[in-house]
Design a protein around this motif. Structure first.
Motif, PDB file in Angstrom:
ATOM      1  N   PHE A  54       0.963  -1.208  -0.015  1.00 40.85           N
ATOM      2  CA  PHE A  54      -0.077   0.096   0.172  1.00 40.85           C
ATOM      3  C   PHE A  54       0.886   1.284  -0.031  1.00 40.85           C
ATOM      4  N   THR A  55       2.003   1.158   0.820  1.00 41.95           N
ATOM      5  CA  THR A  55       2.639   2.235   1.214  1.00 41.95           C
ATOM      6  C   THR A  55       3.493   2.763  -0.476  1.00 41.95           C
ATOM      7  N   GLU A  56       3.916   1.650  -1.247  1.00 42.63           N
ATOM      8  CA  GLU A  56       4.682   1.918  -2.270  1.00 42.63           C
ATOM      9  C   GLU A  56       3.452   2.375  -3.265  1.00 42.63           C
ATOM     10  N   ASP A  57       2.409   1.707  -3.501  1.00 40.52           N
ATOM     11  CA  ASP A  57       1.333   1.978  -4.221  1.00 40.52           C
ATOM     12  C   ASP A  57       0.646   3.280  -4.138  1.00 40.52           C
ATOM     13  N   THR A  58       0.770   4.221  -3.071  1.00 38.70           N
ATOM     14  CA  THR A  58       0.326   5.264  -2.859  1.00 38.70           C
ATOM     15  C   THR A  58       1.361   6.307  -2.900  1.00 38.70           C
ATOM     16  N   ARG A  59       2.527   5.992  -3.329  1.00 37.62           N
ATOM     17  CA  ARG A  59       3.467   6.789  -3.480  1.00 37.62           C
ATOM     18  C   ARG A  59       3.572   8.461  -4.092  1.00 37.62           C
ATOM     19  N   VAL A  60       3.833   9.359  -3.707  1.00 39.00           N
ATOM     20  CA  VAL A  60       3.957  10.476  -4.492  1.00 39.00           C
ATOM     21  C   VAL A  60       5.393  11.238  -4.629  1.00 39.00           C
ATOM     22  N   ASP A  61       5.512  11.749  -5.733  1.00 33.26           N
ATOM     23  CA  ASP A  61       6.992  12.357  -6.110  1.00 33.26           C
ATOM     24  C   ASP A  61       6.952  13.611  -6.395  1.00 33.26           C
ATOM     25  N   LYS A  62       7.621  14.557  -5.665  1.00 35.71           N
ATOM     26  CA  LYS A  62       7.434  16.082  -6.007  1.00 35.71           C
ATOM     27  C   LYS A  62       7.979  16.477  -7.392  1.00 35.71           C
ATOM     28  N   HIS A  63       7.392  17.319  -8.019  1.00 38.39           N
ATOM     29  CA  HIS A  63       7.868  17.759  -9.313  1.00 38.39           C
ATOM     30  C   HIS A  63       7.493  19.158  -9.405  1.00 38.39           C
ATOM     31  N   GLY A  64       8.155  20.433  -8.787  1.00 34.21           N
ATOM     32  CA  GLY A  64       7.824  21.648  -8.855  1.00 34.21           C
ATOM     33  C   GLY A  64       6.764  21.679  -7.916  1.00 34.21           C
ATOM     34  N   ASP A  65       5.691  22.601  -8.219  1.00 34.11           N
ATOM     35  CA  ASP A  65       4.516  22.565  -7.351  1.00 34.11           C
ATOM     36  C   ASP A  65       3.479  21.432  -7.237  1.00 34.11           C
ATOM     37  N   ARG A  66       3.722  20.209  -8.197  1.00 30.37           N
ATOM     38  CA  ARG A  66       2.810  19.266  -8.089  1.00 30.37           C
ATOM     39  C   ARG A  66       3.672  18.127  -7.627  1.00 30.37           C
ATOM     40  N   PHE A  67       2.726  17.091  -7.502  1.00 26.30           N
ATOM     41  CA  PHE A  67       3.381  15.612  -7.252  1.00 26.30           C
ATOM     42  C   PHE A  67       2.644  14.809  -8.299  1.00 26.30           C
ATOM     43  N   ILE A  68       3.708  13.921  -8.580  1.00 27.49           N
ATOM     44  CA  ILE A  68       3.309  12.705  -9.652  1.00 27.49           C
ATOM     45  C   ILE A  68       3.048  11.494  -8.783  1.00 27.49           C
ATOM     46  N   ALA A  69       2.008  10.849  -9.513  1.00 30.89           N
ATOM     47  CA  ALA A  69       1.680   9.682  -8.583  1.00 30.89           C
ATOM     48  C   ALA A  69       1.135   8.792  -9.656  1.00 30.89           C
ATOM     49  N   GLU A  70       0.596   7.644  -9.196  1.00 33.99           N
ATOM     50  CA  GLU A  70       0.211   6.608 -10.132  1.00 33.99           C
ATOM     51  C   GLU A  70      -0.980   5.802  -9.685  1.00 33.99           C
ATOM     52  N   ILE A  71      -2.225   5.528 -10.320  1.00 38.31           N
ATOM     53  CA  ILE A  71      -3.184   4.581  -9.919  1.00 38.31           C
ATOM     54  C   ILE A  71      -2.424   3.296 -10.301  1.00 38.31           C
ATOM     55  N   ARG A  72      -2.094   2.367  -9.422  1.00 40.67           N
ATOM     56  CA  ARG A  72      -1.420   1.051  -9.558  1.00 40.67           C
ATOM     57  C   ARG A  72      -2.492   0.043  -9.892  1.00 40.67           C
ATOM     58  N   ALA A  73      -2.267  -0.660 -10.827  1.00 41.76           N
ATOM     59  CA  ALA A  73      -3.489  -2.088 -11.073  1.00 41.76           C
ATOM     60  C   ALA A  73      -3.703  -2.636  -9.520  1.00 41.76           C
ATOM     61  N   GLY A  74      -4.870  -3.156  -9.658  1.00 40.33           N
ATOM     62  CA  GLY A  74      -5.373  -4.181  -8.286  1.00 40.33           C
ATOM     63  C   GLY A  74      -6.045  -3.302  -7.178  1.00 40.33           C
ATOM     64  N   TRP A  75      -6.180  -1.854  -7.481  1.00 35.87           N
ATOM     65  CA  TRP A  75      -6.723  -1.345  -6.260  1.00 35.87           C
ATOM     66  C   TRP A  75      -8.187  -0.714  -6.687  1.00 35.87           C
TER      67      TRP A  75
END
Lengths: 262, 262
Positions: free
Chosen positions: A3-24
Motif C-alpha cells: 500500500f505504501t509503495e502503491d500510494t507513493r507521490v514524487d514532488k515535481h515543482g508545485d505538483r506531485f506525480i503519482a500513479e493509480i496502480r493496477a489492483g486497487w
C-alpha cells in the motif's frame, strides 16, 4: 508491492506525480479511499504530516495510470495546517480534497466513550472476502484481508441480512502496518451497506467522504462497522467506525452516496 | 434584518463581497454555520443553486465587518457541481469550504429510515434559550428561536444532564422560512454537547463541519438532536440530525471539535 509503495507521490515543482496502480480497483475504478490516500500523501508533504480531518468529493472514476496531485496550503497554523488538493488523471480532475493536518499525537487518552467496538467472532471465524474471477468480489480484495461477520456475509450468496450494515476485521495484505493513510483506505473498503438492504441496487457511487482520524492504530487487525440509517431523497449516508486491537476508536467516517434510480 | 439579508453576497468580478453583521456571534466570534451560509451563497451563485454536501474548515474566528468570498468551480457536472471557496476577513482567511451543489429536488421520498426523530415536548413546553446580558447565552439567541428539551436545559442553571447531547426545536426569529442555507446555521446553533458532559470545558472550537442536506424543510419548526459518543485524543465529534415538521430527515451534520486541555 505494498500500500505504501502503491500510494507513493514524487514532488515535481508545485505538483506531485503519482500513479493509480493496477489492483486497487472495483470493476475498473480505483477505490475512493485509495485515491484519498494518494492525495493526502501530497498534502502531508507540504504541511504537517498527519491527516486529522479529510474530506473528498469524487468527480470522476479513476483508472490505472498517471496522476498529478496539486496541493495548496490555505493556512499554516500552530496545531493544524489547512490544505486543499486536486487529484487529476491524464484527462480530468478525479478528486477534490480539503483537510486539516497535524502532528502525530500520543494523546490517545479517552475522556469519554459512549459506544462499544462492534462485537465480532475471531477473524478466523469470520468470512474472508476473496476476489472472484467474475469481478465480484473485486480484485482489490487481494490487496487487503477483509473478514466479514458471518451474519453480514451471506449477501455474497444472494442472502442479504436485511440490515444496511457491515461489520468485520480489516488489515492490509501481508499485515503491512496501518498508518493514517491506510486508515483512509479502511474507511472505504467495505462493501456498500445497501448490499445488505434488499434493494435492487448494484452500486452506490460516493459523492463525498469525510474521515476523522483520532490516533494511529496499534499493530494488528482493525475492527470496523459501517452502517446506514437514512436512505432518502436519492441519497444515503454510510457511517464508519474503526477501532484497533487495543479497543481504541482510531477513525470515524461518513460518506454521502447516491442511490441510483432502478 | 433577516437571516437572508444578513448572509447576502454581492458579486464583484471573480469575488463576492459580504459582511459579518452584528448579532450572529458567540462572545464576539461569528457562528460557524452563519459563515458557512455566506460562503455557500457565493458558491451557489457560480454553480448549481443548492448545497448538498458542504464541508468547512475553520481557520480563524470571524468578527463583524467586511468579508470576501472567492469561489472556484472544480467541476461542472450533470447532477452536481463541485465548488470550493475561501471566506476571508479584512486581514486573513477565516473559512475554507468544499461542497457539491445540485438542483432543488422534490425527490424527498424515503426508501428506508432506521431512526426516529428525537422525542420532544411541544415547543411551548421546552426551554427557550434567551440571550443574557452576561454574554451567555449569547446575543445570537435573539436571531433564532431555540427551545431545548427540559432534560437537556438544566445545564444553564449549572446542572448538566451528564449526557453530551442536546435535543430541541429550532426556527429563525420571526419564523423566517428555512432554506438550505439556514439549515447550515441550524447545524451549528445548538450549545456544545460537552456543556452537558460534566467536563471542565468552556468551549470546544470546531475544526471541521460537514453538512449533508437531503431536502428543503417544510415550513415550521425543525426538530434537532446533537450528540457526542467519542471524546478521545483531544477531540470529539458532534453528530446532528435535523428533521422537519413533516417528520422528514432534512439534514445530517458532523463536526470535529477540539477539547481544550484544562
Amino acid at each position: 508491492m505494498s500500500f505504501t509503495e502503491d500510494t507513493r507521490v514524487d514532488k515535481h515543482g508545485d505538483r506531485f506525480i503519482a500513479e493509480i496502480r493496477a489492483g486497487w480497483d472495483i470493476v475498473g475504478n480505483a477505490n475512493g479511499g485509495y485515491l484519498m490516500a494518494i492525495g493526502a500523501r501530497a498534502m502531508a508533504a507540504v504541511g504537517k504530516p498527519q491527516p486529522v480531518a479529510l474530506t473528498a468529493h469524487f468527480l470522476a472514476p479513476g483508472r490505472p495510470g498517471p496522476l498529478t496531485v496539486t496541493p495548496a496550503v490555505a493556512k499554516r497554523g500552530r496545531r493544524f495546517d489547512t490544505i486543499r488538493a486536486t487529484v487529476a488523471g491524464a484527462e480530468r480532475p478525479l478528486v477534490e480534497l480539503l483537510g486539516s493536518f497535524g502532528e502525530p499525537s500520543a494523546a490517545d487518552e479517552a475522556v469519554r466513550v459512549d459506544a462499544e467496538p462492534p462485537a465480532l467472532p475471531p477473524a478466523d471465524d469470520c468470512v474472508r472476502v476473496r476476489r472472484s474471477p467474475s469481478g465480484f468480489p473485486p480484485p482489490i480484495m487481494d490487496r487487503v484481508d477483509l473478514r466479514l461477520h458471518p451474519d453480514d456475509a451471506a449477501f455474497m450468496a444472494g442472502k442479504p441480512s436485511g440490515r444496511p450494515e457491515f461489520r468485520g476485521w480489516f488489515r492490509l495484505a501481508g499485515d503491512e502496518a496501518i498508518d493514517a493513510f491506510a486508515l483512509l483506505l479502511a474507511a472505504d473498503i467495505f462493501p456498500p451497506t445497501v448490499f445488505n438492504a434488499n434493494l435492487p441496487v448494484a452500486w452506490t457511487p460516493t459523492l463525498e467522504l469525510t474521515a476523522h482520524l483520532r490516533c494511529t492504530p496499534a499493530p494488528g487487525w482493525l475492527r470496523c462497522r459501517f452502517s446506514t440509517r437514512f436512505i432518502t431523497g436519492g441519497m444515503l449516508e454510510e457511517d464508519g467506525e474503526v477501532w484497533d486491537e487495543r479497543g481504541r476508536l482510531v477513525a470515524q467516517s461518513r460518506q454521502l452516496a447516491l442511490l441510483p434510480r432502478p
